[in-house]
Design an enzyme around this catalytic site. Structure first.
Site: not given
Length: 178
Positions: A58, A92
């Site tokens: 990520h 997130d």
């Protein structure tokens, strides 16, 4: 200034994080302010090598434009800390946050209410990511059922206050709201 809340949800490996990152980055690029900031509020914790690899992926995908804020538990406090109309935040993910609250024996209802209050009163543009946990079978144990229930209730609350809701399946986006 009214809030601008975007909620992106989908199943595991649906592409929801990548979609949310792209939407948040596009929103950030349209800001005309010199003091605009782009935040990635991470709820994940690297308890093992596999999770660290996911976190690394990520981070590599996002690049240097993002400021990382780690908030495995204190999500509402961080929203308040960075709240201003020149900020784009990506949270997130809410499902991992619920897991953190569960394993930390936190008051999930109180923390969820605090989070929703923070989202609803924010001046920032906020993108929230979560897993849709209600499409599968009924889990076979109490902890998994509690996670599914708490996550599902939080998803309903966030979707209700969000200005935009997206559902991601196989990397494809369906806009549910408005």
């Amino acid at each position: 200034m009214p809030h601008d809340i975007h909620f992106v949800l989908g199943g595991a490996r649906s592409g929801k994080s990548r979609i949310a990152e792209n939407l948040a980055f596009d929103s950030f690029k349209t800001m005309a302010s010199d003091d605009a900031q782009l935040l990635y509020i991470a709820t994940a914790q690297a308890f093992d090598d596999e999770m660290q690899a996911r976190i690394d992926l990520h981070q590599q995908r996002r690049g240097d434009a993002w400021k990382l804020v780690e908030a495995p538990i204190d999500l509402a406090d961080n929203i308040k800390l960075y709240d201003n109309p020149h900020t784009v935040m990506l949270i997130d993910c809410l499902s991992v946050w619920v897991t953190n609250l569960l394993i930390g024996d936190q008051d999930i209802k109180a923390e969820s209410e605090k989070l929703c209050h923070g989202l609803d009163n924010s001046q920032a543009t906020i993108f929230c990511v979560a897993s849709e946990t209600g499409l599968g079978i009924v889990p076979d144990n109490a902890l998994s059922r509690q996670f599914r229930d708490e996550s599902g209730l939080l998803n309903q609350h966030v979707a209700a206050l969000a200005d935009h809701v997206y559902f991601v399946t196989a990397g494809l986006v369906s806009k549910l709201k408005p």
